[in-house]
Design a protein around this motif. Structure first.
Motif, PDB file in Angstrom:
ATOM      1  N   GLY A  15      28.169  30.086 -25.117  1.00  0.00           N
ATOM      2  CA  GLY A  15      29.459  29.202 -25.154  1.00  0.00           C
ATOM      3  C   GLY A  15      30.365  30.000 -23.969  1.00  0.00           C
ATOM      4  N   GLY A  16      30.078  31.124 -23.447  1.00  0.00           N
ATOM      5  CA  GLY A  16      30.981  31.628 -22.282  1.00  0.00           C
ATOM      6  C   GLY A  16      31.912  32.693 -23.057  1.00  0.00           C
ATOM      7  N   GLN A  17      33.077  33.296 -21.803  1.00  0.00           N
ATOM      8  CA  GLN A  17      33.766  34.248 -22.420  1.00  0.00           C
ATOM      9  C   GLN A  17      34.881  34.006 -23.158  1.00  0.00           C
ATOM     10  OE1 GLN A  17      33.465  37.614 -21.622  1.00  0.00           O
ATOM     11  NE2 GLN A  17      31.565  37.125 -20.554  1.00  0.00           N
ATOM     12  N   VAL A  18      35.171  32.345 -23.231  1.00  0.00           N
ATOM     13  CA  VAL A  18      36.273  31.882 -23.996  1.00  0.00           C
ATOM     14  C   VAL A  18      35.946  31.994 -25.444  1.00  0.00           C
ATOM     15  CG1 VAL A  18      37.731  29.991 -24.285  1.00  0.00           C
ATOM     16  CG2 VAL A  18      37.056  30.461 -22.202  1.00  0.00           C
ATOM     17  N   LEU A  98      42.468  27.120 -27.193  1.00  0.00           N
ATOM     18  CA  LEU A  98      41.233  27.905 -26.588  1.00  0.00           C
ATOM     19  C   LEU A  98      40.090  27.229 -26.465  1.00  0.00           C
ATOM     20  CD1 LEU A  98      42.151  31.501 -28.169  1.00  0.00           C
ATOM     21  CD2 LEU A  98      42.623  30.642 -25.728  1.00  0.00           C
ATOM     22  N   GLY A  99      39.765  26.275 -27.483  1.00  0.00           N
ATOM     23  CA  GLY A  99      38.451  25.498 -27.360  1.00  0.00           C
ATOM     24  C   GLY A  99      38.693  24.769 -26.019  1.00  0.00           C
ATOM     25  N   LEU A 100      39.950  24.199 -25.939  1.00  0.00           N
ATOM     26  CA  LEU A 100      40.036  23.181 -24.608  1.00  0.00           C
ATOM     27  C   LEU A 100      40.185  24.156 -23.353  1.00  0.00           C
ATOM     28  CD1 LEU A 100      40.951  20.514 -23.585  1.00  0.00           C
ATOM     29  CD2 LEU A 100      43.367  21.092 -23.887  1.00  0.00           C
ATOM     30  N   MET A 101      40.649  25.169 -23.422  1.00  0.00           N
ATOM     31  CA  MET A 101      40.156  26.065 -22.123  1.00  0.00           C
ATOM     32  C   MET A 101      39.016  26.304 -21.923  1.00  0.00           C
ATOM     33  SD  MET A 101      42.243  29.699 -21.302  1.00  0.00           S
ATOM     34  CE  MET A 101      41.155  30.812 -22.076  1.00  0.00           C
ATOM     35  N   GLY A 102      38.061  26.464 -22.995  1.00  0.00           N
ATOM     36  CA  GLY A 102      36.687  26.576 -22.940  1.00  0.00           C
ATOM     37  C   GLY A 102      35.868  25.335 -22.170  1.00  0.00           C
ATOM     38  N   THR A 103      36.599  24.342 -22.886  1.00  0.00           N
ATOM     39  CA  THR A 103      36.043  23.099 -22.034  1.00  0.00           C
ATOM     40  C   THR A 103      36.471  22.926 -20.627  1.00  0.00           C
ATOM     41  OG1 THR A 103      36.449  22.028 -24.394  1.00  0.00           O
ATOM     42  CG2 THR A 103      36.104  20.493 -22.458  1.00  0.00           C
ATOM     43  N   VAL A 104      37.363  23.407 -20.253  1.00  0.00           N
ATOM     44  CA  VAL A 104      37.890  23.039 -18.811  1.00  0.00           C
ATOM     45  C   VAL A 104      37.004  24.181 -17.978  1.00  0.00           C
ATOM     46  CG1 VAL A 104      39.580  23.568 -17.133  1.00  0.00           C
ATOM     47  CG2 VAL A 104      40.112  22.229 -19.570  1.00  0.00           C
ATOM     48  N   THR A 105      36.911  25.720 -18.525  1.00  0.00           N
ATOM     49  CA  THR A 105      36.038  26.318 -17.675  1.00  0.00           C
ATOM     50  C   THR A 105      34.620  25.943 -17.637  1.00  0.00           C
ATOM     51  OG1 THR A 105      35.753  27.549 -19.657  1.00  0.00           O
ATOM     52  CG2 THR A 105      37.467  28.146 -18.270  1.00  0.00           C
ATOM     53  N   GLY A 106      34.184  25.401 -18.781  1.00  0.00           N
ATOM     54  CA  GLY A 106      32.643  24.813 -18.664  1.00  0.00           C
ATOM     55  C   GLY A 106      32.637  23.730 -17.775  1.00  0.00           C
ATOM     56  N   MET A 107      33.720  22.695 -17.641  1.00  0.00           N
ATOM     57  CA  MET A 107      33.321  21.776 -16.868  1.00  0.00           C
ATOM     58  C   MET A 107      33.549  22.027 -15.321  1.00  0.00           C
ATOM     59  SD  MET A 107      32.513  19.417 -18.684  1.00  0.00           S
ATOM     60  CE  MET A 107      32.646  18.133 -17.464  1.00  0.00           C
ATOM     61  N   ILE A 108      34.392  23.080 -14.940  1.00  0.00           N
ATOM     62  CA  ILE A 108      34.259  23.668 -13.893  1.00  0.00           C
ATOM     63  C   ILE A 108      33.035  24.172 -13.328  1.00  0.00           C
ATOM     64  CG2 ILE A 108      35.416  25.617 -12.412  1.00  0.00           C
ATOM     65  CD1 ILE A 108      37.942  25.128 -13.817  1.00  0.00           C
ATOM     66  N   GLU A 109      32.364  24.868 -14.176  1.00  0.00           N
ATOM     67  CA  GLU A 109      30.981  25.108 -13.915  1.00  0.00           C
ATOM     68  C   GLU A 109      29.806  24.150 -13.519  1.00  0.00           C
ATOM     69  OE1 GLU A 109      27.257  27.564 -16.098  1.00  0.00           O
ATOM     70  OE2 GLU A 109      29.343  28.573 -16.145  1.00  0.00           O
ATOM     71  N   LYS A 131      28.735  25.404 -22.160  1.00  0.00           N
ATOM     72  CA  LYS A 131      29.948  26.239 -21.991  1.00  0.00           C
ATOM     73  C   LYS A 131      31.017  25.152 -22.274  1.00  0.00           C
ATOM     74  CE  LYS A 131      28.249  30.169 -19.410  1.00  0.00           C
ATOM     75  NZ  LYS A 131      28.340  30.907 -18.247  1.00  0.00           N
ATOM     76  N   ALA A 132      31.315  24.221 -22.179  1.00  0.00           N
ATOM     77  CA  ALA A 132      32.254  23.055 -22.260  1.00  0.00           C
ATOM     78  C   ALA A 132      32.264  22.631 -23.758  1.00  0.00           C
ATOM     79  CB  ALA A 132      32.059  21.893 -21.433  1.00  0.00           C
ATOM     80  N   THR A 133      31.145  22.480 -24.346  1.00  0.00           N
ATOM     81  CA  THR A 133      31.114  21.839 -25.696  1.00  0.00           C
ATOM     82  C   THR A 133      31.256  23.180 -26.940  1.00  0.00           C
ATOM     83  OG1 THR A 133      28.574  21.862 -25.631  1.00  0.00           O
ATOM     84  CG2 THR A 133      30.070  19.802 -25.148  1.00  0.00           C
TER      85      THR A 133
END
Length: 174
Positions: A15-18, A98-109, A131-133
């Protein structure tokens, strides 16, 4: 126990750092919810009965001064009742953000992988999609559970305030 900790570590890596921030936020939110629930179900009864006993011990319960004292007692207990409920509501609102921020960072990846390897490599994009979902799901689960708990706490606090107002009544002169 080690398998459980490894599963949690794998889940947070997926899921990533978020996801760690969301997990910490949900943990703090549920600590505050538990504190409020314990206060409402256990400790508030002592404060309420002490306030009612103090009110009934007064000889003057009908003057303007008595009404002011009544309002002070009700306000004091009402403030104690609401306690950290506004903070809980703010944390509930923060979970999906914060979930949306995780979505954005995952999509950037995902876009980084697409830029490097081209758009046809689905295997390399899978890590970014997870990492986005996963943070989105975690934020929504935290928000939904917190909404139900915050609504229950609000309802209980309002009900207790109403009961207190009914118990501490002004004795009117006939």
């Amino acid at each position: 126990m080690t398998e459980f900790l490894e599963a949690i570590r794998d889940f947070t890596e997926t899921g990533g750092q978020v996801l760690l921030v969301i997990g910490l936020l949900i943990f703090v939110m549920w600590l505050l919810i538990l504190e409020r629930a314990l206060y409402l179900l256990i400790w508030h009864k002592n404060f309420k009965s002490a306030a009612i006993a103090e009110w009934k011990a007064r000889e003057d319960r009908s003057s303007w001064y008595a009404e002011q004292i009544r309002q002070k007692v009700i306000s004091r207990l009402s403030i104690q009742l609401s306690g950290s409920i506004p903070i809980i509501q703010a944390l509930v609102a923060l979970c999906p953000l914060l979930g949306l921020m995780g979505t954005v960072t995952g999509m950037i990846e995902v876009f980084d992988v697409m830029a490097i390897s081209g758009s046809g490599n689905a295997r390399s994009m899978a890590s970014g999609v997870s990492k986005a979902t996963i943070p989105t799901m975690a934020g929504m689960v935290g928000a939904l559970s917190g909404v139900f708990a915050a609504t229950w706490l609000n309802r209980m606090a309002k009900s207790e305030r109403t009961h207190l107002e009914d118990a501490i009544t002004i004795k009117r002169n006939a």
